[in-house]
Design a protein around this motif. Sequence first.
Motif, short mmCIF file in Angstrom:
data_model
loop_
_atom_site.label_atom_id
_atom_site.label_comp_id
_atom_site.label_asym_id
_atom_site.label_seq_id
_atom_site.Cartn_x
_atom_site.Cartn_y
_atom_site.Cartn_z
N ALA A 186 0.74 -1.16 0.05
CA ALA A 186 -0.01 -0.06 0.16
C ALA A 186 0.81 1.51 0.09
O ALA A 186 0.77 2.07 -0.88
CB ALA A 186 -0.87 -0.04 1.24
N ALA A 187 1.87 1.25 0.78
CA ALA A 187 2.85 2.38 1.02
C ALA A 187 3.70 2.62 -0.34
O ALA A 187 3.69 3.94 -0.85
CB ALA A 187 3.85 2.31 2.10
N ILE A 188 4.07 1.62 -1.01
CA ILE A 188 4.70 1.73 -2.26
C ILE A 188 3.94 2.29 -3.37
O ILE A 188 4.19 3.33 -4.24
CB ILE A 188 5.22 0.20 -2.73
N LEU A 189 2.71 1.62 -3.67
CA LEU A 189 1.56 2.06 -4.61
C LEU A 189 1.29 3.61 -4.55
O LEU A 189 1.50 4.38 -5.46
CB LEU A 189 0.49 1.42 -4.58
N ALA A 190 1.30 4.16 -3.15
CA ALA A 190 0.98 5.42 -2.89
C ALA A 190 2.21 6.49 -3.30
O ALA A 190 2.35 7.42 -3.89
CB ALA A 190 0.66 5.69 -1.47
N LEU A 191 3.42 5.87 -2.79
CA LEU A 191 4.87 6.83 -3.07
C LEU A 191 5.14 6.62 -4.58
O LEU A 191 5.77 7.72 -5.20
CB LEU A 191 5.94 5.95 -2.28
N LYS A 192 4.40 5.74 -5.15
CA LYS A 192 4.90 5.84 -7.02
C LYS A 192 4.19 6.94 -7.42
O LYS A 192 4.79 7.51 -8.39
CB LYS A 192 4.41 4.37 -7.61
N GLN A 193 3.00 7.07 -7.19
CA GLN A 193 2.15 8.17 -7.87
C GLN A 193 2.96 9.51 -7.15
O GLN A 193 2.98 10.48 -7.77
CB GLN A 193 0.62 8.11 -7.01
N ALA A 194 3.25 9.67 -5.86
CA ALA A 194 3.76 10.99 -5.30
C ALA A 194 5.22 11.32 -6.09
O ALA A 194 5.41 12.38 -6.23
CB ALA A 194 3.95 10.80 -3.95
N ARG A 195 5.95 10.26 -6.49
CA ARG A 195 7.17 10.48 -6.96
C ARG A 195 7.46 10.44 -8.25
O ARG A 195 8.25 10.64 -8.96
CB ARG A 195 8.27 9.33 -6.46
N ASN A 196 6.14 10.10 -8.92
CA ASN A 196 5.82 10.13 -10.63
C ASN A 196 6.79 8.99 -11.08
O ASN A 196 8.01 9.17 -11.88
CB ASN A 196 6.38 11.27 -11.23
N ALA A 197 6.90 7.88 -10.26
CA ALA A 197 8.01 6.82 -10.64
C ALA A 197 7.29 5.36 -11.11
O ALA A 197 5.97 5.12 -10.75
CB ALA A 197 8.49 6.44 -9.21
N VAL A 198 8.09 4.75 -11.60
CA VAL A 198 7.75 3.22 -12.26
C VAL A 198 8.87 2.29 -11.62
O VAL A 198 9.72 2.54 -11.45
CB VAL A 198 7.82 3.17 -13.69
N ILE A 199 8.16 1.07 -11.32
CA ILE A 199 8.90 0.05 -10.94
C ILE A 199 9.12 -1.13 -12.04
O ILE A 199 8.23 -1.45 -12.45
CB ILE A 199 8.38 -0.38 -9.62
N LEU A 200 10.45 -1.20 -12.35
CA LEU A 200 10.64 -1.98 -13.47
C LEU A 200 11.25 -3.46 -12.65
O LEU A 200 12.19 -3.13 -11.77
CB LEU A 200 11.99 -1.62 -14.33
N ARG A 225 14.33 -1.88 -22.92
CA ARG A 225 13.78 -1.36 -23.87
C ARG A 225 12.76 -0.55 -23.23
O ARG A 225 12.45 0.69 -23.58
CB ARG A 225 12.95 -2.56 -24.63
N GLU A 226 12.00 -1.00 -22.34
CA GLU A 226 11.01 -0.29 -21.60
C GLU A 226 11.67 1.13 -20.73
O GLU A 226 11.07 1.97 -20.66
CB GLU A 226 10.30 -0.94 -20.80
N ALA A 227 12.82 0.68 -20.19
CA ALA A 227 13.53 1.84 -19.54
C ALA A 227 13.76 3.18 -20.47
O ALA A 227 13.37 4.43 -20.25
CB ALA A 227 15.05 1.40 -18.96
N ALA A 228 13.91 2.58 -22.00
CA ALA A 228 14.07 3.58 -22.92
C ALA A 228 12.89 4.40 -23.09
O ALA A 228 12.92 5.67 -23.55
CB ALA A 228 14.94 3.07 -23.94
N LYS A 229 11.86 3.76 -23.10
CA LYS A 229 10.52 4.38 -23.45
C LYS A 229 9.65 5.16 -22.30
O LYS A 229 8.91 6.17 -22.64
CB LYS A 229 9.72 3.24 -23.72
N THR A 230 9.93 4.92 -20.83
CA THR A 230 9.15 5.52 -19.89
C THR A 230 9.10 6.84 -20.07
O THR A 230 10.24 7.71 -20.24
CB THR A 230 9.40 4.89 -18.57
N ALA A 231 7.92 7.32 -19.41
CA ALA A 231 7.83 8.89 -19.44
C ALA A 231 7.72 9.36 -17.98
O ALA A 231 7.93 10.69 -17.69
CB ALA A 231 6.41 9.45 -19.93
N ASN A 245 18.56 6.79 -19.62
CA ASN A 245 17.84 7.77 -19.09
C ASN A 245 18.63 8.88 -18.46
O ASN A 245 18.48 8.81 -17.26
CB ASN A 245 16.58 7.27 -18.33
N PRO A 246 19.72 9.48 -18.94
CA PRO A 246 20.60 10.10 -18.25
C PRO A 246 20.04 11.44 -17.36
O PRO A 246 20.31 11.42 -16.32
CB PRO A 246 21.52 10.63 -19.47
N ASP A 247 18.84 11.72 -17.83
CA ASP A 247 18.20 12.93 -17.24
C ASP A 247 17.22 12.50 -16.07
O ASP A 247 16.62 13.24 -15.32
CB ASP A 247 17.34 13.91 -18.07
N LYS A 248 16.76 11.18 -15.82
CA LYS A 248 16.06 10.71 -15.07
C LYS A 248 16.62 10.08 -13.69
O LYS A 248 17.79 9.88 -13.75
CB LYS A 248 15.04 9.58 -15.51
#
Length: 323
Positions: A31-45, A70-76, A96-99
Amino acid sequence: MLDTITLERLYQRVRQAIPPVEWPVFADDIAAILALKQARNAVILAHNYQTPEIYHCVADITGDSLALAREAAKTAARTIVLAGVHFMAETAKLLNPDKTVLIPDLHAGCSLAGSITAADVRLLRQRYPGVPVVSYVNTSAMVKAESDICCTSGNAKRVVESLGVSRVIMLPDEYLAQNVAAETGVEIVAWRGHCEVHERFTASEIRSLRAEHPGIVVLAHPECPPDVVAEADFAGSTAAMSNYVATKHPARVVLMTECSMSDNVALEHPETAFVRPCNLCPHMKRITLSNIRHALETMTHEVTIDPRIAVPARRAVERMLAA
Ligand code: 13P
Ligand code: SF4
Protein backbone atom coordinates in the motif's frame (compact mmCIF):
# COMPACT_ATOMS: atom_id res chain seq x y z
CA MET A 1 -3.68 4.54 1.31
CA LEU A 2 -5.13 1.60 -0.59
CA ASP A 3 -8.61 0.34 0.15
CA THR A 4 -9.09 -3.23 1.34
CA ILE A 5 -10.80 -4.27 -1.92
CA THR A 6 -7.73 -3.33 -3.98
CA LEU A 7 -5.43 -5.13 -1.55
CA GLU A 8 -7.65 -8.21 -1.63
CA ARG A 9 -7.56 -8.14 -5.46
CA LEU A 10 -3.74 -8.06 -5.31
CA TYR A 11 -3.70 -10.93 -2.83
CA GLN A 12 -5.77 -13.04 -5.20
CA ARG A 13 -2.93 -12.78 -7.74
CA VAL A 14 -0.36 -14.29 -5.36
CA ARG A 15 -2.37 -16.40 -2.93
CA GLN A 16 -0.98 -19.68 -4.38
CA ALA A 17 2.53 -18.47 -3.48
CA ILE A 18 2.00 -16.47 -0.27
CA PRO A 19 0.25 -18.02 2.76
CA PRO A 20 -2.54 -15.83 4.29
CA VAL A 21 -0.56 -15.49 7.52
CA GLU A 22 2.31 -13.73 5.69
CA TRP A 23 0.15 -11.38 3.63
CA PRO A 24 -0.47 -8.60 6.23
CA VAL A 25 3.30 -8.00 6.48
CA PHE A 26 3.49 -7.51 2.71
CA ALA A 27 0.18 -5.60 2.41
CA ASP A 28 1.43 -2.67 4.50
CA ASP A 29 4.51 -2.17 2.29
CA ILE A 30 2.53 -2.70 -0.91
CA ALA A 31 0.00 0.00 0.00
CA ALA A 32 2.81 2.42 0.90
CA ILE A 33 4.76 1.67 -2.32
CA LEU A 34 1.73 2.17 -4.58
CA ALA A 35 1.06 5.57 -2.95
CA LEU A 36 4.73 6.60 -3.13
CA LYS A 37 4.91 5.68 -6.83
CA GLN A 38 2.22 8.27 -7.56
CA ALA A 39 3.77 10.90 -5.32
CA ARG A 40 7.22 10.44 -6.89
CA ASN A 41 6.02 9.97 -10.52
CA ALA A 42 7.90 6.67 -10.42
CA VAL A 43 7.74 3.34 -12.21
CA ILE A 44 9.05 0.05 -10.90
CA LEU A 45 10.84 -2.17 -13.41
CA ALA A 46 11.13 -5.69 -12.04
CA HIS A 47 13.18 -8.55 -13.42
CA ASN A 48 11.57 -11.99 -13.82
CA TYR A 49 13.61 -13.26 -10.82
CA GLN A 50 11.95 -10.94 -8.32
CA THR A 51 9.73 -12.54 -5.71
CA PRO A 52 5.96 -12.76 -6.41
CA GLU A 53 4.93 -9.96 -4.02
CA ILE A 54 7.22 -7.58 -5.97
CA TYR A 55 6.61 -9.02 -9.43
CA HIS A 56 2.82 -9.34 -9.19
CA CYS A 57 1.88 -6.60 -6.70
CA VAL A 58 4.03 -3.47 -7.18
CA ALA A 59 5.88 -3.75 -10.52
CA ASP A 60 4.72 -1.65 -13.48
CA ILE A 61 6.89 -3.47 -15.99
CA THR A 62 8.30 -6.96 -15.71
CA GLY A 63 10.56 -8.88 -18.05
CA ASP A 64 13.99 -10.10 -19.02
CA SER A 65 17.05 -7.83 -19.27
CA LEU A 66 16.24 -6.90 -22.86
CA ALA A 67 12.62 -5.96 -22.12
CA LEU A 68 13.67 -3.93 -19.07
CA ALA A 69 16.24 -2.03 -21.17
CA ARG A 70 13.67 -1.39 -23.92
CA GLU A 71 11.00 -0.25 -21.48
CA ALA A 72 13.47 1.92 -19.56
CA ALA A 73 14.18 3.71 -22.85
CA LYS A 74 10.45 4.40 -23.35
CA THR A 75 9.12 5.42 -19.95
CA ALA A 76 7.79 8.94 -19.36
CA ALA A 77 8.08 8.68 -15.55
CA ARG A 78 10.60 10.94 -13.76
CA THR A 79 11.89 8.20 -11.49
CA ILE A 80 12.74 4.55 -12.23
CA VAL A 81 13.11 2.05 -9.41
CA LEU A 82 14.98 -0.98 -10.67
CA ALA A 83 13.91 -4.11 -8.82
CA GLY A 84 16.78 -6.22 -10.07
CA VAL A 85 20.57 -6.09 -9.94
CA HIS A 86 23.00 -3.21 -10.30
CA PHE A 87 23.93 -3.69 -13.96
CA MET A 88 20.22 -3.47 -14.85
CA ALA A 89 19.91 -0.17 -12.99
CA GLU A 90 23.02 1.13 -14.76
CA THR A 91 21.54 0.15 -18.13
CA ALA A 92 18.33 2.03 -17.25
CA LYS A 93 20.41 5.08 -16.27
CA LEU A 94 22.46 4.92 -19.48
CA LEU A 95 19.23 5.09 -21.46
CA ASN A 96 17.75 7.82 -19.22
CA PRO A 97 20.58 10.19 -18.29
CA ASP A 98 18.12 12.90 -17.19
CA LYS A 99 15.96 10.69 -14.97
CA THR A 100 16.45 9.54 -11.42
CA VAL A 101 17.23 5.82 -11.34
CA LEU A 102 17.11 4.15 -7.92
CA ILE A 103 18.27 0.71 -6.83
CA PRO A 104 16.91 -0.42 -3.44
CA ASP A 105 20.19 -2.17 -2.47
CA LEU A 106 23.52 -1.01 -3.89
CA HIS A 107 25.07 -4.42 -3.18
CA ALA A 108 22.73 -6.28 -5.55
CA GLY A 109 25.56 -7.41 -7.83
CA CYS A 110 26.06 -10.30 -10.24
CA SER A 111 28.82 -12.92 -10.44
CA LEU A 112 29.13 -12.33 -14.18
CA ALA A 113 29.39 -8.54 -13.91
CA GLY A 114 31.94 -9.01 -11.11
CA SER A 115 34.12 -11.34 -13.20
CA ILE A 116 35.61 -8.76 -15.59
CA THR A 117 37.00 -5.22 -15.51
CA ALA A 118 37.53 -2.54 -18.14
CA ALA A 119 41.30 -3.23 -17.96
CA ASP A 120 40.63 -6.90 -18.82
CA VAL A 121 38.73 -5.80 -21.95
CA ARG A 122 41.61 -3.53 -23.00
CA LEU A 123 44.00 -6.49 -22.63
CA LEU A 124 41.72 -8.68 -24.75
CA ARG A 125 41.70 -6.01 -27.46
CA GLN A 126 45.51 -5.94 -27.43
CA ARG A 127 45.62 -9.69 -27.72
CA TYR A 128 43.02 -9.89 -30.52
CA PRO A 129 43.50 -6.69 -32.53
CA GLY A 130 40.53 -5.74 -34.70
CA VAL A 131 38.20 -8.39 -33.24
CA PRO A 132 34.91 -6.75 -32.13
CA VAL A 133 33.90 -6.98 -28.46
CA VAL A 134 30.34 -8.07 -27.67
CA SER A 135 29.53 -7.52 -23.98
CA TYR A 136 26.68 -9.24 -22.24
CA VAL A 137 24.53 -6.63 -20.45
CA ASN A 138 25.56 -8.42 -17.24
CA THR A 139 28.62 -6.14 -17.05
CA SER A 140 29.47 -2.80 -15.43
CA ALA A 141 29.06 0.45 -17.36
CA MET A 142 32.89 0.66 -17.40
CA VAL A 143 33.12 -2.65 -19.26
CA LYS A 144 30.31 -1.61 -21.63
CA ALA A 145 32.26 1.58 -22.36
CA GLU A 146 35.15 -0.56 -23.70
CA SER A 147 32.81 -2.65 -25.89
CA ASP A 148 31.55 -2.34 -29.45
CA ILE A 149 28.05 -3.61 -28.73
CA CYS A 150 26.06 -5.24 -25.94
CA CYS A 151 23.79 -8.26 -26.04
CA THR A 152 21.39 -10.09 -23.73
CA SER A 153 20.46 -13.75 -23.62
CA GLY A 154 17.41 -12.78 -25.71
CA ASN A 155 19.35 -11.37 -28.68
CA ALA A 156 22.93 -12.72 -28.39
CA LYS A 157 22.77 -14.78 -31.60
CA ARG A 158 21.25 -11.90 -33.59
CA VAL A 159 23.80 -9.39 -32.24
CA VAL A 160 26.78 -11.65 -33.03
CA GLU A 161 25.49 -12.36 -36.55
CA SER A 162 24.69 -8.65 -37.14
CA LEU A 163 28.43 -7.86 -37.02
CA GLY A 164 29.07 -9.86 -40.20
CA VAL A 165 32.52 -11.05 -39.09
CA SER A 166 34.01 -14.53 -38.65
CA ARG A 167 35.39 -13.97 -35.12
CA VAL A 168 34.15 -11.98 -32.10
CA ILE A 169 35.16 -11.59 -28.47
CA MET A 170 32.10 -12.30 -26.33
CA LEU A 171 32.29 -11.65 -22.62
CA PRO A 172 32.08 -12.40 -19.76
CA ASP A 173 29.88 -15.53 -19.79
CA GLU A 174 31.83 -18.52 -21.07
CA TYR A 175 28.76 -20.75 -21.29
CA LEU A 176 26.59 -18.20 -23.08
CA ALA A 177 29.48 -17.71 -25.55
CA GLN A 178 29.77 -21.46 -26.12
CA ASN A 179 25.99 -21.81 -26.52
CA VAL A 180 25.89 -18.96 -29.06
CA ALA A 181 28.92 -20.36 -30.91
CA ALA A 182 27.06 -23.67 -31.29
CA GLU A 183 24.19 -21.83 -33.04
CA THR A 184 26.25 -19.61 -35.36
CA GLY A 185 29.15 -20.10 -37.74
CA VAL A 186 31.06 -17.41 -35.86
CA GLU A 187 34.22 -18.22 -33.89
CA ILE A 188 33.88 -16.83 -30.38
CA VAL A 189 36.71 -15.87 -28.04
CA ALA A 190 35.21 -16.27 -24.56
CA TRP A 191 36.02 -15.07 -21.04
CA ARG A 192 35.85 -17.45 -18.07
CA GLY A 193 32.98 -15.80 -16.19
CA HIS A 194 30.04 -17.87 -14.96
CA CYS A 195 26.66 -17.22 -13.41
CA GLU A 196 26.78 -18.64 -9.89
CA VAL A 197 23.14 -19.74 -10.19
CA HIS A 198 23.13 -21.38 -13.62
CA GLU A 199 26.55 -23.06 -13.39
CA ARG A 200 25.09 -25.31 -10.68
CA PHE A 201 22.67 -27.11 -13.01
CA THR A 202 23.93 -30.40 -14.47
CA ALA A 203 22.95 -32.66 -17.36
CA SER A 204 22.63 -35.61 -14.97
CA GLU A 205 20.10 -33.59 -12.91
CA ILE A 206 17.98 -33.28 -16.07
CA ARG A 207 18.24 -37.03 -16.74
CA SER A 208 17.10 -37.74 -13.17
CA LEU A 209 14.18 -35.31 -13.54
CA ARG A 210 13.12 -37.03 -16.77
CA ALA A 211 13.28 -40.45 -15.06
CA GLU A 212 11.23 -39.17 -12.11
CA HIS A 213 8.69 -37.19 -14.19
CA PRO A 214 8.19 -38.92 -17.58
CA GLY A 215 7.15 -36.40 -20.27
CA ILE A 216 8.42 -33.37 -18.38
CA VAL A 217 9.45 -30.43 -20.61
CA VAL A 218 12.86 -29.00 -19.70
CA LEU A 219 13.58 -25.33 -20.41
CA ALA A 220 17.09 -23.98 -19.75
CA HIS A 221 18.62 -20.52 -19.60
CA PRO A 222 21.62 -20.12 -21.97
CA GLU A 223 23.83 -19.19 -18.98
CA CYS A 224 23.69 -22.93 -18.13
CA PRO A 225 26.67 -25.09 -19.21
CA PRO A 226 26.42 -26.33 -22.84
CA ASP A 227 25.78 -29.97 -21.82
CA VAL A 228 22.74 -28.78 -19.81
CA VAL A 229 21.44 -26.79 -22.79
CA ALA A 230 22.01 -29.82 -25.05
CA GLU A 231 19.97 -32.00 -22.68
CA ALA A 232 17.07 -29.49 -22.48
CA ASP A 233 14.06 -29.30 -24.82
CA PHE A 234 14.43 -25.55 -25.28
CA ALA A 235 16.91 -22.84 -24.29
CA GLY A 236 16.14 -19.14 -24.12
CA SER A 237 16.11 -15.99 -22.06
CA THR A 238 13.81 -15.73 -19.05
CA ALA A 239 11.19 -14.04 -21.29
CA ALA A 240 11.54 -16.78 -23.91
CA MET A 241 10.99 -19.48 -21.25
CA SER A 242 7.93 -17.67 -19.93
CA ASN A 243 6.60 -17.30 -23.47
CA TYR A 244 7.16 -21.02 -24.10
CA VAL A 245 4.91 -21.91 -21.15
CA ALA A 246 2.29 -19.31 -22.21
CA THR A 247 2.08 -20.55 -25.80
CA LYS A 248 2.73 -24.31 -25.56
CA HIS A 249 0.95 -25.04 -22.24
CA PRO A 250 3.15 -28.04 -21.27
CA ALA A 251 1.47 -30.34 -18.73
CA ARG A 252 4.63 -30.44 -16.60
CA VAL A 253 7.71 -28.26 -16.90
CA VAL A 254 10.99 -27.50 -15.17
CA LEU A 255 12.81 -24.19 -15.64
CA MET A 256 16.57 -24.55 -15.23
CA THR A 257 16.97 -21.03 -13.89
CA GLU A 258 16.51 -18.92 -10.76
CA CYS A 259 13.64 -20.23 -8.65
CA SER A 260 11.42 -17.14 -8.25
CA MET A 261 10.91 -17.30 -12.01
CA SER A 262 8.96 -20.56 -11.62
CA ASP A 263 6.87 -19.02 -8.82
CA ASN A 264 5.94 -16.06 -11.04
CA VAL A 265 5.16 -18.05 -14.18
CA ALA A 266 3.26 -20.74 -12.22
CA LEU A 267 0.90 -18.10 -10.80
CA GLU A 268 -0.04 -17.11 -14.35
CA HIS A 269 -0.36 -20.69 -15.64
CA PRO A 270 -2.21 -22.90 -13.16
CA GLU A 271 -2.77 -25.41 -15.99
CA THR A 272 0.95 -26.32 -15.94
CA ALA A 273 2.62 -28.28 -13.11
CA PHE A 274 6.06 -26.92 -12.19
CA VAL A 275 8.89 -29.05 -10.82
CA ARG A 276 11.12 -26.64 -8.92
CA PRO A 277 14.78 -27.33 -8.19
CA CYS A 278 15.54 -24.13 -6.28
CA ASN A 279 18.72 -22.23 -7.13
CA LEU A 280 18.39 -18.73 -5.68
CA CYS A 281 20.30 -15.68 -6.89
CA PRO A 282 21.49 -14.02 -3.66
CA HIS A 283 21.90 -10.70 -5.48
CA MET A 284 18.34 -10.61 -6.83
CA LYS A 285 17.06 -11.58 -3.40
CA ARG A 286 18.59 -8.44 -1.84
CA ILE A 287 15.63 -6.55 -3.27
CA THR A 288 12.61 -6.63 -0.97
CA LEU A 289 9.34 -4.76 -0.59
CA SER A 290 10.72 -3.01 2.44
CA ASN A 291 13.83 -1.66 0.66
CA ILE A 292 11.74 -0.66 -2.39
CA ARG A 293 9.56 1.34 0.01
CA HIS A 294 12.65 2.84 1.63
CA ALA A 295 14.08 3.72 -1.81
CA LEU A 296 10.94 5.68 -2.71
CA GLU A 297 10.65 7.32 0.72
CA THR A 298 14.25 8.54 0.72
CA MET A 299 14.99 8.64 -3.05
CA THR A 300 18.03 6.38 -2.55
CA HIS A 301 20.21 4.78 -3.80
CA GLU A 302 20.60 6.91 -6.86
CA VAL A 303 22.60 5.36 -9.70
CA THR A 304 25.09 7.78 -11.25
CA ILE A 305 27.57 7.17 -14.07
CA ASP A 306 30.53 9.39 -14.96
CA PRO A 307 29.69 11.00 -18.36
CA ARG A 308 33.10 9.91 -19.72
CA ILE A 309 31.97 6.30 -19.13
CA ALA A 310 28.29 6.87 -19.91
CA VAL A 311 28.76 8.18 -23.46
CA PRO A 312 30.63 5.15 -24.89
CA ALA A 313 28.63 2.70 -22.72
CA ARG A 314 25.34 4.14 -23.98
CA ARG A 315 26.58 3.78 -27.55
CA ALA A 316 27.13 0.02 -27.02
CA VAL A 317 23.65 -0.43 -25.45
CA GLU A 318 21.90 1.65 -28.13
CA ARG A 319 23.70 -0.25 -30.88
CA MET A 320 22.32 -3.45 -29.34
CA LEU A 321 18.77 -2.05 -29.24
CA ALA A 322 19.04 -1.12 -32.92
CA ALA A 323 20.49 -4.52 -34.02
P1 13P B 1 17.54 -12.61 -18.85
O1 13P B 1 18.01 -11.46 -19.69
O2 13P B 1 17.29 -13.85 -19.66
O3 13P B 1 16.35 -12.22 -18.05
O4 13P B 1 18.71 -13.01 -17.86
C1 13P B 1 19.21 -12.14 -16.91
C2 13P B 1 19.95 -12.83 -15.87
O5 13P B 1 20.57 -12.26 -15.02
C3 13P B 1 19.93 -14.27 -15.92
O6 13P B 1 20.62 -14.80 -14.90
FE1 SF4 C 1 23.95 -12.56 -12.24
FE2 SF4 C 1 23.34 -15.14 -12.30
FE3 SF4 C 1 22.17 -13.57 -10.50
FE4 SF4 C 1 21.53 -13.35 -13.12
S1 SF4 C 1 21.15 -15.10 -11.78
S2 SF4 C 1 21.96 -11.68 -11.71
S3 SF4 C 1 23.53 -13.77 -14.08
S4 SF4 C 1 24.37 -14.06 -10.61
